[in-house]
Design a protein around this motif. Structure first.
Motif, PDB file in Angstrom:
ATOM      1  N   LYS A  64       0.778  -1.134   0.002  1.00 44.54           N
ATOM      2  CA  LYS A  64       0.118  -0.048  -0.019  1.00 44.54           C
ATOM      3  C   LYS A  64       0.973   1.214  -0.132  1.00 44.54           C
ATOM      4  N   MET A  65       0.543   2.304  -0.643  1.00 43.09           N
ATOM      5  CA  MET A  65       1.266   3.556  -1.050  1.00 43.09           C
ATOM      6  C   MET A  65       0.561   4.428  -0.738  1.00 43.09           C
ATOM      7  N   GLU A  66       0.703   5.196   0.593  1.00 42.80           N
ATOM      8  CA  GLU A  66      -0.440   6.380   0.876  1.00 42.80           C
ATOM      9  C   GLU A  66       0.645   7.856   0.599  1.00 42.80           C
ATOM     10  N   VAL A  67       0.357   8.678  -0.344  1.00 46.88           N
ATOM     11  CA  VAL A  67       0.951   9.840  -0.589  1.00 46.88           C
ATOM     12  C   VAL A  67       0.045  11.076  -0.322  1.00 46.88           C
ATOM     13  N   LEU A  68       0.519  11.922   0.441  1.00 48.50           N
ATOM     14  CA  LEU A  68      -0.422  13.145   0.977  1.00 48.50           C
ATOM     15  C   LEU A  68      -1.719  12.724   1.429  1.00 48.50           C
ATOM     16  N   GLY A  69      -1.849  11.582   2.016  1.00 49.10           N
ATOM     17  CA  GLY A  69      -3.041  11.254   2.745  1.00 49.10           C
ATOM     18  C   GLY A  69      -3.939  10.611   1.714  1.00 49.10           C
ATOM     19  N   LEU A  70      -3.537  10.282   0.395  1.00 44.46           N
ATOM     20  CA  LEU A  70      -4.357   9.539  -0.565  1.00 44.46           C
ATOM     21  C   LEU A  70      -3.781   8.257  -0.854  1.00 44.46           C
ATOM     22  N   ASP A  71      -4.421   7.553  -1.257  1.00 46.56           N
ATOM     23  CA  ASP A  71      -4.075   6.063  -1.788  1.00 46.56           C
ATOM     24  C   ASP A  71      -3.548   6.261  -3.433  1.00 46.56           C
ATOM     25  N   SER A  72      -2.303   5.819  -3.512  1.00 42.31           N
ATOM     26  CA  SER A  72      -1.585   5.995  -5.009  1.00 42.31           C
ATOM     27  C   SER A  72      -2.464   5.353  -6.077  1.00 42.31           C
ATOM     28  N   VAL A  73      -3.441   4.430  -5.611  1.00 39.27           N
ATOM     29  CA  VAL A  73      -3.922   3.628  -6.631  1.00 39.27           C
ATOM     30  C   VAL A  73      -5.318   4.248  -6.912  1.00 39.27           C
ATOM     31  N   SER A  74      -6.109   4.341  -5.768  1.00 39.98           N
ATOM     32  CA  SER A  74      -7.495   4.606  -5.791  1.00 39.98           C
ATOM     33  C   SER A  74      -7.601   6.214  -6.087  1.00 39.98           C
ATOM     34  N   GLY A  75      -6.485   7.096  -5.305  1.00 36.53           N
ATOM     35  CA  GLY A  75      -6.583   8.451  -5.448  1.00 36.53           C
ATOM     36  C   GLY A  75      -5.782   9.176  -6.377  1.00 36.53           C
ATOM     37  N   PHE A  76      -5.436   8.377  -7.272  1.00 38.12           N
ATOM     38  CA  PHE A  76      -4.431   9.145  -8.354  1.00 38.12           C
ATOM     39  C   PHE A  76      -4.688  10.338  -8.930  1.00 38.12           C
ATOM     40  N   ARG A  77      -6.185  10.542  -9.348  1.00 38.32           N
ATOM     41  CA  ARG A  77      -6.653  11.828  -9.771  1.00 38.32           C
ATOM     42  C   ARG A  77      -6.275  13.112  -8.831  1.00 38.32           C
ATOM     43  N   GLU A  78      -6.767  12.757  -7.716  1.00 34.83           N
ATOM     44  CA  GLU A  78      -6.624  13.990  -6.820  1.00 34.83           C
ATOM     45  C   GLU A  78      -5.177  14.154  -6.568  1.00 34.83           C
ATOM     46  N   LEU A  79      -4.487  12.912  -6.502  1.00 34.37           N
ATOM     47  CA  LEU A  79      -3.137  12.984  -6.050  1.00 34.37           C
ATOM     48  C   LEU A  79      -2.220  13.672  -7.027  1.00 34.37           C
ATOM     49  N   ARG A  80      -2.389  13.502  -8.298  1.00 35.73           N
ATOM     50  CA  ARG A  80      -1.584  14.113  -9.440  1.00 35.73           C
ATOM     51  C   ARG A  80      -1.646  15.456  -9.399  1.00 35.73           C
ATOM     52  N   LYS A  81      -2.805  15.959  -8.943  1.00 37.36           N
ATOM     53  CA  LYS A  81      -2.885  17.590  -8.795  1.00 37.36           C
ATOM     54  C   LYS A  81      -1.763  18.244  -7.728  1.00 37.36           C
ATOM     55  N   ASN A  82      -1.024  17.432  -6.907  1.00 33.75           N
ATOM     56  CA  ASN A  82      -0.738  17.908  -5.724  1.00 33.75           C
ATOM     57  C   ASN A  82       1.043  17.384  -5.800  1.00 33.75           C
ATOM     58  N   ILE A  83       1.137  16.752  -6.749  1.00 25.91           N
ATOM     59  CA  ILE A  83       2.806  16.143  -6.747  1.00 25.91           C
ATOM     60  C   ILE A  83       3.365  16.994  -7.843  1.00 25.91           C
ATOM     61  N   GLY A  84       4.787  17.317  -7.740  1.00 25.13           N
ATOM     62  CA  GLY A  84       5.585  17.718  -8.838  1.00 25.13           C
ATOM     63  C   GLY A  84       6.574  16.623  -9.164  1.00 25.13           C
ATOM     64  N   TYR A  85       6.649  15.980 -10.273  1.00 27.41           N
ATOM     65  CA  TYR A  85       7.629  14.930 -10.616  1.00 27.41           C
ATOM     66  C   TYR A  85       8.700  15.510 -11.981  1.00 27.41           C
ATOM     67  N   MET A  86       9.731  15.154 -11.515  1.00 24.23           N
ATOM     68  CA  MET A  86      10.548  15.412 -12.459  1.00 24.23           C
ATOM     69  C   MET A  86      11.403  14.125 -12.764  1.00 24.23           C
ATOM     70  N   PRO A  87      11.096  13.511 -13.903  1.00 25.38           N
ATOM     71  CA  PRO A  87      11.615  12.167 -14.222  1.00 25.38           C
ATOM     72  C   PRO A  87      13.171  12.427 -14.823  1.00 25.38           C
ATOM     73  N   GLY A  88      13.631  11.068 -14.727  1.00 25.23           N
ATOM     74  CA  GLY A  88      15.467  11.264 -14.966  1.00 25.23           C
ATOM     75  C   GLY A  88      15.539  11.587 -16.534  1.00 25.23           C
ATOM     76  N   ARG A  89      14.578  11.479 -17.306  1.00 23.19           N
ATOM     77  CA  ARG A  89      14.924  11.554 -18.781  1.00 23.19           C
ATOM     78  C   ARG A  89      14.257  12.888 -19.286  1.00 23.19           C
ATOM     79  N   PHE A  90      13.125  12.598 -19.618  1.00 23.84           N
ATOM     80  CA  PHE A  90      12.164  13.570 -20.141  1.00 23.84           C
ATOM     81  C   PHE A  90      11.250  14.687 -19.404  1.00 23.84           C
ATOM     82  N   SER A  91      11.285  15.700 -19.409  1.00 25.24           N
ATOM     83  CA  SER A  91      10.095  16.478 -18.857  1.00 25.24           C
ATOM     84  C   SER A  91       9.808  17.779 -19.304  1.00 25.24           C
TER      85      SER A  91
END
Lengths: 246, 306
Positions: free
Chosen positions: B60-87
């Protein structure tokens, strides 16, 4: 002592590397390291100046240079869709080695790396660390006078990194010169001498111990941060203490 | 303190490859948390799970109080992701990239400018330049600005300093420390062991397993033996001789010296005689303090023996 390089680019790049020496070639991104390596390995020509590598003139005898050097870089060295043995055969052929000699060296090489079981595996199936060790072994299988390693240890685990450096030591002990670039500043301390390039010029060249003394630094990293990009540091080192080119 | 990430028992397989095995850790608000490990350790897979881009097989992965699978829509608004290769979009200008990311997240550059001003001011003079034409260091700053423009609660940086020279790396870590003042939680991965010291806490990761999680200082202190640093002019001979010395447990080259441990945590003068017989002179032995990398090596060895 035997001279391996006397390399003068249009911005007056002068240095010499000796037989059996481990020479670290450092510099910030875009400082001109790759260009310099391409010139040294006979892949591109300098606009002016003279380059002697392994006793050959880079302008007049680039093909002789290519026969007497080895080259390995992190990004590409081995063909992923060929097996270990096929890669060794291919490179042996490119280096102009006789078939019998290639077979003999292949055996030695695979034994030395404890690689017997991997001979018929595809490169793409090997873990990164093994690939890097194999690539290095292939780069020196024709016993070149000098081998160029362009960031050979990027991303490998600490044990493999050390095994890799032991291979470098062993190679240098056989009087093969090792010319290496790296972003791991602690690795620079493994070298006999290092040069630091900035904006196409060599701003420092000496043994790691001497450089640390000279710049009153505890590590090569500290030396590097002080001088590798003078324009970007808030307190640039005075010119007088920076000029180290020969 | 509030937990920003709570990971329990995360596993992930790709075909026959076990990319992650039973990964559990948590990250508190405002922390800079580092994942240190070589290529293939599983860092990127883990970060993609945290960023809701991959679904774990187990755990189970909980991020910012949300489940990373079921809460992905809400979660995506609140994370900033800088991948290794392309952004970044190479064929958009600096300014266009930043505006694009702001718009996608429903905000404007103006609204959160204070958050990125420190970083963006370095590249603002080049705002009309195409991203593809920027130097490595500038690209990195733009990518970071883009990942921050919506003021995320969690910043995920996948190997931001790989292949970057030591000067730019030092600069980048300076920027991250400043971001902490804005109370942004940061997880960052790196293959450079020395960068561990710049994190509040780190996880050492290798072949999908976490070897250790702690403050970097504590990880160093975890080194179980007394460490000696041995120097001699002929390094290669020295390493081989030390390996063959009966009292040696481990001998690894470290820069201009060899880091050695002995069975009884001390050495006697017989080692000088031994090395002398092997033709090695001018030997200098001193006690040394273990670094992160020493500990990493020790943990790796234990792992392979187990």
């Amino acid at each position: 002592m035997k001279k391996f390089g006397n390399f003068v680019a249009n911005d007056n790049l002068n240095f010499e590397v000796y037989e059996g020496e481990i020479f670290g070639f450092l510099g910030a991104n875009g400082a001109g390291k790759t260009t310099a390596i391409r010139i040294l390995s006979g892949l591109s020509e300098s606009t002016s100046g003279e380059v002697i590598v392994a006793g050959y003139n880079a302008k007049k005898q680039p093909e002789q240079i290519k026969k007497n050097i080895g080259y390995m870089c992190q990004k590409f060295s081995l063909y992923a869709d060929l097996t270990v043995k096929e890669n060794i055969m291919l490179y042996g052929g490119i280096y102009g080695m006789r078939k019998a000699l290639i077979r003999e060296r292949t055996d030695i090489l695979l034994n030395k790396l404890n690689f017997r079981e991997y001979g018929d595996r595809f490169i793409s199936d090997l873990p990164l660390g093994l690939k890097q060790k194999l690539a290095f072994s292939v780069a020196v299988m024709h016993e070149p006078k000098i081998v160029f390693l362009d960031e050979p240890t990027g991303g490998v685990d600490p044990i493999t990194r050390r095994q890799f450096w032991e291979m470098i030591y062993e190679t240098a002990a056989r009087d093969i010169t090792v010319f290496v670039t790296t972003h791991y500043m602690d690795e620079a301390e493994y070298c006999d001498r290092i040069s630091i390039m900035s904006e196409g010029k060599i701003v420092a060249l000496d043994t790691p111990v001497e450089l640390k003394k000279q710049y009153d630094a505890e590590s090569v990293e500290e030396v590097f941060v002080k001088i590798a990009r003078p324009g970007n540091t808030p307190h640039p080192t005075p010119i007088s203490s920076r000029g180290e080119g020969e | 303190m509030q937990k920003i990430i709570e990971s329990s028992g995360i596993s992930k397989k790709f075909g026959n490859t076990q990319a992650l095995k039973d990964i559990s850790f948590d990250v508190s608000e405002g922390e800079i948390f580092g994942f240190i490990g070589p290529d293939g350790a599983g860092k990127t897979t883990l970060f993609r799970i945290i960023a809701t881009l991959l679904i774990p097989d187990e755990g189970k992965m909980e991020v910012l109080g949300l489940d990373s699978v079921s809460g992905f829509r809400e979660l995506r608004k609140n994370i900033g992701y800088m991948p290794g290769r392309f952004s970044l979009y190479q064929d958009l200008s600096v300014e266009e990239n930043l505006n694009f990311y702001a718009t996608v997240f429903g905000t404007t550059v103006k609204e959160n400018y204070d958050l990125i001003s420190d970083i963006y001011s370095h590249i603002e003079p080049f705002r009309k330049r195409l991203a593809g034409k920027l130097s490595g260091g500038m690209k990195q700053k733009l990518a970071l600005s883009c990942a921050l423009i919506h003021k995320p609660g969690l910043l995920i940086l996948d190997e931001p300093t790989t292949g970057v020279d030591a000067v730019s790396r030092a600069e980048f870590w300076g920027i991250l420390r400043k971001l902490r003042q804005h109370n942004i939680t940061i997880i960052v991965s790196t293959p450079y062991m020395d960068e561990a010291m710049k994190c509040d806490r780190v996880a050492l990761i290798q072949e999908g397993y976490i070897l250790s999680i702690n403050q970097p200082e504590k990880i160093r202190e975890g080194f179980s033996r007394k460490l000696f640093s041995i120097k001699a002019p002929e390094k290669y001979k020295l390493i081989n001789a030390l390996r063959s010395y009966p009292g040696t447990v481990t001998a690894y080259p470290f820069g201009d010296s060899v880091h050695v441990t002995f069975t009884d945590d001390k050495f006697n003068d017989s080692i000088y005689d031994y090395l002398g017989k092997m033709g090695i002179s001018n030997v200098v032995i001193s006690e040394s303090r273990a670094g992160i990398e020493d500990r990493f090596l020790e943990l790796m060895e234990k792992g392979t023996k187990a």
